[in-house]
Design a protein around this motif. Structure first.
Motif, PDB file in Angstrom:
ATOM      1  N   LEU A  50      10.693 -24.890  63.630  1.00 10.73           N
ATOM      2  CA  LEU A  50      10.739 -23.766  62.698  1.00 10.73           C
ATOM      3  C   LEU A  50       9.899 -22.601  63.216  1.00 10.73           C
ATOM      4  O   LEU A  50      10.330 -21.442  63.181  1.00 10.73           O
ATOM      5  N   SER A  51       8.702 -22.888  63.716  1.00 10.63           N
ATOM      6  CA  SER A  51       7.849 -21.841  64.266  1.00 10.63           C
ATOM      7  C   SER A  51       8.489 -21.194  65.494  1.00 10.63           C
ATOM      8  O   SER A  51       8.429 -19.971  65.673  1.00 10.63           O
ATOM      9  N   ILE A  52       9.094 -22.025  66.339  1.00  8.20           N
ATOM     10  CA  ILE A  52       9.752 -21.494  67.538  1.00  8.20           C
ATOM     11  C   ILE A  52      10.910 -20.576  67.153  1.00  8.20           C
ATOM     12  O   ILE A  52      11.088 -19.493  67.733  1.00  8.20           O
ATOM     13  N   LYS A  53      11.702 -20.975  66.147  1.00  3.47           N
ATOM     14  CA  LYS A  53      12.846 -20.160  65.744  1.00  3.47           C
ATOM     15  C   LYS A  53      12.395 -18.843  65.109  1.00  3.47           C
ATOM     16  O   LYS A  53      12.975 -17.775  65.403  1.00  3.47           O
ATOM     17  N   ILE A  54      11.376 -18.891  64.263  1.00  5.38           N
ATOM     18  CA  ILE A  54      10.873 -17.659  63.650  1.00  5.38           C
ATOM     19  C   ILE A  54      10.275 -16.748  64.720  1.00  5.38           C
ATOM     20  O   ILE A  54      10.517 -15.526  64.727  1.00  5.38           O
ATOM     21  N   SER A  55       9.501 -17.315  65.630  1.00  8.54           N
ATOM     22  CA  SER A  55       8.888 -16.520  66.689  1.00  8.54           C
ATOM     23  C   SER A  55       9.952 -15.911  67.593  1.00  8.54           C
ATOM     24  O   SER A  55       9.851 -14.746  67.995  1.00  8.54           O
ATOM     25  N   PHE A  56      10.983 -16.701  67.912  1.00  2.00           N
ATOM     26  CA  PHE A  56      12.059 -16.219  68.777  1.00  2.00           C
ATOM     27  C   PHE A  56      12.835 -15.091  68.100  1.00  2.00           C
ATOM     28  O   PHE A  56      13.131 -14.068  68.719  1.00  2.00           O
ATOM     29  N   ALA A  57      13.155 -15.274  66.812  1.00  2.00           N
ATOM     30  CA  ALA A  57      13.916 -14.250  66.096  1.00  2.00           C
ATOM     31  C   ALA A  57      13.114 -12.961  65.964  1.00  2.00           C
ATOM     32  O   ALA A  57      13.647 -11.854  66.192  1.00  2.00           O
ATOM     33  N   SER A  58      11.847 -13.053  65.594  1.00  2.00           N
ATOM     34  CA  SER A  58      11.028 -11.850  65.439  1.00  2.00           C
ATOM     35  C   SER A  58      10.746 -11.198  66.786  1.00  2.00           C
ATOM     36  O   SER A  58      10.650  -9.966  66.882  1.00  2.00           O
ATOM     37  N   ALA A  59      10.644 -11.997  67.865  1.00  2.00           N
ATOM     38  CA  ALA A  59      10.415 -11.440  69.197  1.00  2.00           C
ATOM     39  C   ALA A  59      11.636 -10.666  69.670  1.00  2.00           C
ATOM     40  O   ALA A  59      11.514  -9.554  70.202  1.00  2.00           O
ATOM     41  N   LEU A  60      12.836 -11.237  69.475  1.00  2.00           N
ATOM     42  CA  LEU A  60      14.054 -10.536  69.881  1.00  2.00           C
ATOM     43  C   LEU A  60      14.252  -9.265  69.073  1.00  2.00           C
ATOM     44  O   LEU A  60      14.563  -8.201  69.624  1.00  2.00           O
ATOM     45  N   GLY A  61      14.079  -9.359  67.747  1.00  2.00           N
ATOM     46  CA  GLY A  61      14.230  -8.176  66.903  1.00  2.00           C
ATOM     47  C   GLY A  61      13.196  -7.114  67.223  1.00  2.00           C
ATOM     48  O   GLY A  61      13.517  -5.926  67.317  1.00  2.00           O
ATOM     49  N   GLY A  62      11.944  -7.529  67.380  1.00  2.00           N
ATOM     50  CA  GLY A  62      10.889  -6.576  67.705  1.00  2.00           C
ATOM     51  C   GLY A  62      11.092  -5.927  69.053  1.00  2.00           C
ATOM     52  O   GLY A  62      10.866  -4.717  69.220  1.00  2.00           O
ATOM     53  N   ALA A  63      11.549  -6.707  70.051  1.00  2.00           N
ATOM     54  CA  ALA A  63      11.778  -6.157  71.385  1.00  2.00           C
ATOM     55  C   ALA A  63      12.935  -5.166  71.372  1.00  2.00           C
ATOM     56  O   ALA A  63      12.857  -4.094  71.994  1.00  2.00           O
ATOM     57  N   PHE A  64      14.014  -5.502  70.682  1.00  2.00           N
ATOM     58  CA  PHE A  64      15.192  -4.629  70.656  1.00  2.00           C
ATOM     59  C   PHE A  64      14.882  -3.298  69.964  1.00  2.00           C
ATOM     60  O   PHE A  64      15.120  -2.222  70.516  1.00  2.00           O
ATOM     61  N   ILE A  65      14.328  -3.388  68.760  1.00  2.00           N
ATOM     62  CA  ILE A  65      14.049  -2.164  68.008  1.00  2.00           C
ATOM     63  C   ILE A  65      12.910  -1.381  68.656  1.00  2.00           C
ATOM     64  O   ILE A  65      12.971  -0.152  68.807  1.00  2.00           O
ATOM     65  N   GLY A  66      11.857  -2.089  69.068  1.00  2.00           N
ATOM     66  CA  GLY A  66      10.706  -1.421  69.665  1.00  2.00           C
ATOM     67  C   GLY A  66      11.049  -0.700  70.949  1.00  2.00           C
ATOM     68  O   GLY A  66      10.512   0.380  71.229  1.00  2.00           O
ATOM     69  N   PHE A  67      11.958  -1.276  71.756  1.00  2.00           N
ATOM     70  CA  PHE A  67      12.347  -0.602  73.000  1.00  2.00           C
ATOM     71  C   PHE A  67      12.983   0.749  72.712  1.00  2.00           C
ATOM     72  O   PHE A  67      12.657   1.752  73.359  1.00  2.00           O
ATOM     73  N   PHE A  68      13.903   0.791  71.754  1.00  2.00           N
ATOM     74  CA  PHE A  68      14.591   2.045  71.476  1.00  2.00           C
ATOM     75  C   PHE A  68      13.680   3.058  70.782  1.00  2.00           C
ATOM     76  O   PHE A  68      13.840   4.267  70.956  1.00  2.00           O
ATOM     77  N   VAL A  69      12.722   2.581  69.997  1.00  2.00           N
ATOM     78  CA  VAL A  69      11.735   3.496  69.423  1.00  2.00           C
ATOM     79  C   VAL A  69      10.895   4.117  70.538  1.00  2.00           C
ATOM     80  O   VAL A  69      10.668   5.339  70.575  1.00  2.00           O
ATOM     81  N   ALA A  70      10.434   3.282  71.477  1.00  2.00           N
ATOM     82  CA  ALA A  70       9.647   3.789  72.600  1.00  2.00           C
ATOM     83  C   ALA A  70      10.468   4.735  73.465  1.00  2.00           C
ATOM     84  O   ALA A  70       9.974   5.777  73.929  1.00  2.00           O
ATOM     85  N   TYR A  71      11.729   4.388  73.687  1.00  2.00           N
ATOM     86  CA  TYR A  71      12.597   5.270  74.477  1.00  2.00           C
ATOM     87  C   TYR A  71      12.769   6.625  73.801  1.00  2.00           C
ATOM     88  O   TYR A  71      12.750   7.666  74.457  1.00  2.00           O
ATOM     89  N   ALA A  72      12.919   6.601  72.468  1.00  2.00           N
ATOM     90  CA  ALA A  72      13.132   7.849  71.740  1.00  2.00           C
ATOM     91  C   ALA A  72      11.941   8.788  71.863  1.00  2.00           C
ATOM     92  O   ALA A  72      12.109   9.996  72.066  1.00  2.00           O
ATOM     93  N   VAL A  73      10.722   8.270  71.776  1.00  2.00           N
ATOM     94  CA  VAL A  73       9.540   9.134  71.773  1.00  2.00           C
ATOM     95  C   VAL A  73       9.082   9.491  73.187  1.00  2.00           C
ATOM     96  O   VAL A  73       8.351  10.472  73.370  1.00  2.00           O
ATOM     97  N   ILE A  74       9.506   8.724  74.202  1.00  2.00           N
ATOM     98  CA  ILE A  74       9.050   8.988  75.569  1.00  2.00           C
ATOM     99  C   ILE A  74      10.112   9.704  76.384  1.00  2.00           C
ATOM    100  O   ILE A  74       9.832  10.688  77.082  1.00  2.00           O
ATOM    101  N   LEU A  75      11.355   9.242  76.304  1.00  2.00           N
ATOM    102  CA  LEU A  75      12.421   9.811  77.125  1.00  2.00           C
ATOM    103  C   LEU A  75      13.525  10.466  76.303  1.00  2.00           C
ATOM    104  O   LEU A  75      14.477  10.995  76.882  1.00  2.00           O
ATOM    105  N   GLY A  76      13.408  10.425  74.997  1.00  2.00           N
ATOM    106  CA  GLY A  76      14.490  10.915  74.153  1.00  2.00           C
ATOM    107  C   GLY A  76      14.451  12.393  73.818  1.00  2.00           C
ATOM    108  O   GLY A  76      15.279  12.867  73.038  1.00  2.00           O
ATOM    109  N   GLY A  77      13.490  13.118  74.358  1.00  4.10           N
ATOM    110  CA  GLY A  77      13.428  14.555  74.111  1.00  4.10           C
ATOM    111  C   GLY A  77      12.856  14.943  72.766  1.00  4.10           C
ATOM    112  O   GLY A  77      13.040  16.084  72.329  1.00  4.10           O
ATOM    113  N   LEU A  78      12.158  14.035  72.100  1.00  2.00           N
ATOM    114  CA  LEU A  78      11.528  14.370  70.823  1.00  2.00           C
ATOM    115  C   LEU A  78      10.284  15.221  71.058  1.00  2.00           C
ATOM    116  O   LEU A  78       9.737  15.242  72.162  1.00  2.00           O
ATOM    117  N   PRO A  79       9.830  15.945  70.038  1.00  2.00           N
ATOM    118  CA  PRO A  79       8.619  16.767  70.195  1.00  2.00           C
ATOM    119  C   PRO A  79       7.424  15.939  70.639  1.00  2.00           C
ATOM    120  O   PRO A  79       7.292  14.763  70.283  1.00  2.00           O
TER     121      PRO A  79
END
Length: 273
Positions: A51-80
């Motif tokens: 159960l811990s492995i599945k929760i950790s895996f799901a939150s890691a995948l979700g956090g990595a996917f969303i966090g990558f695009f957030v970081a891309y938006a503020v660093i390379l996405g042309g935002l102020p």
């Protein structure tokens, strides 16, 4: 270096050594492999690990996917430029916001009588809990973990995105490559070790979290840190030596994840030099 070495010895080396020793002894002080064997034979412990492995895996995948695009938006996405400072500052705070305050915040927001739940029900006629959602469940705990997983991903992946050199994109354009070719053959292969390493770091971060889960779900969602807490705290069913074995198993899993993260990070940093 003396304060650092002393700190590492007192709070890392010595406790880990005590866990290792205690995992191989019973309550009477006799050497045994029973505690380690129980990690693989006790159904409650095995299910808690999974159960811990599945929760950790799901939150890691979700956090990595969303966090990558957030970081891309503020660093390379042309935002102020000011938005990058704001996002990075918030990420530094949110990545460390966990435990009881975070659990209370989500209960007050998405609980059965939480603010968002009541607003959706009263003004939009939508009952969130009629869809099967429950904040005190696998999905709910994963959602709570995402609150600090996404900011942590932003902080970890931002230096890798900063390391993408403008000359690489220009060379791709000069040779007739499109933006798709740039990401397929240059940027993504360079970033992939950093992305995988950051995902492993998020997994280890979620696997060891206990305060948030215990404050949110109590014992209704028996992840392995809560099982460890139940063995150590001294209730009727406690077995401290079994708790040491559980902790040792957690140390092994998080060490493998952290070691793989360090290796992947060193592999990706060769492009910066």
């Amino acid at each position: 270096m003396a304060p650092f070495v002393l700190f590492a010895l007192l709070f890392l080396v010595v406790p880990t050594a005590l866990l290792l020793v205690g995992a191989f002894f019973d309550r009477e002080g006799h050497f045994t492999f029973g505690n380690i064997t129980e990690l693989f034979t006790n159904p409650a412990i095995v299910s808690s690990f999974w159960l811990s492995i599945k929760i950790s895996f799901a939150s890691a995948l979700g956090g990595a996917f969303i966090g990558f695009f957030v970081a891309y938006a503020v660093i390379l996405g042309g935002l102020p430029e000011w938005m990058r400072g704001a996002v990075m500052t918030f990420s530094g705070v949110a990545s460390n916001f966990a435990g009881v305050p975070l659990a209370f915040a989500f209960l007050a927001t998405l609980g059965r009588v939480g603010l968002v739940t009541v607003l959706l029900r009263d003004y939009l006629g939508f009952n969130l809990y009629s869809t099967g959602f429950n904040i005190l469940s696998f999905t709910g705990l994963t959602l709570v973990y995402l609150y600090f997983q996404i900011p942590l991903m932003v902080l970890v992946i931002a230096p890798a995105l900063d390391g993408l050199k403008r000359e690489w994109r220009e060379a791709n354009a000069v040779l007739g490559g499109s933006n798709f070719h740039y990401w397929q053959h240059i940027a993504l292969p360079i970033l992939l070790p950093s992305i995988l390493g950051a995902t492993l770091l998020l997994f280890a971060n979620a696997f060891g979290a206990v305060a948030t889960a215990y404050a949110l779900t109590g014992s209704s969602l028996p992840i392995i840190p809560i099982q460890l807490f139940a063995q150590i705290r001294g209730d009727v069913l406690s077995n401290p030596n079994l708790g040491y074995a559980i902790a040792f198993g957690m140390v092994v899993i998080t060490s493998i994840s952290s070691g793989a993260y360090i290796w992947l990070r060193s592999y990706s940093e060769r492009w910066v030099r």
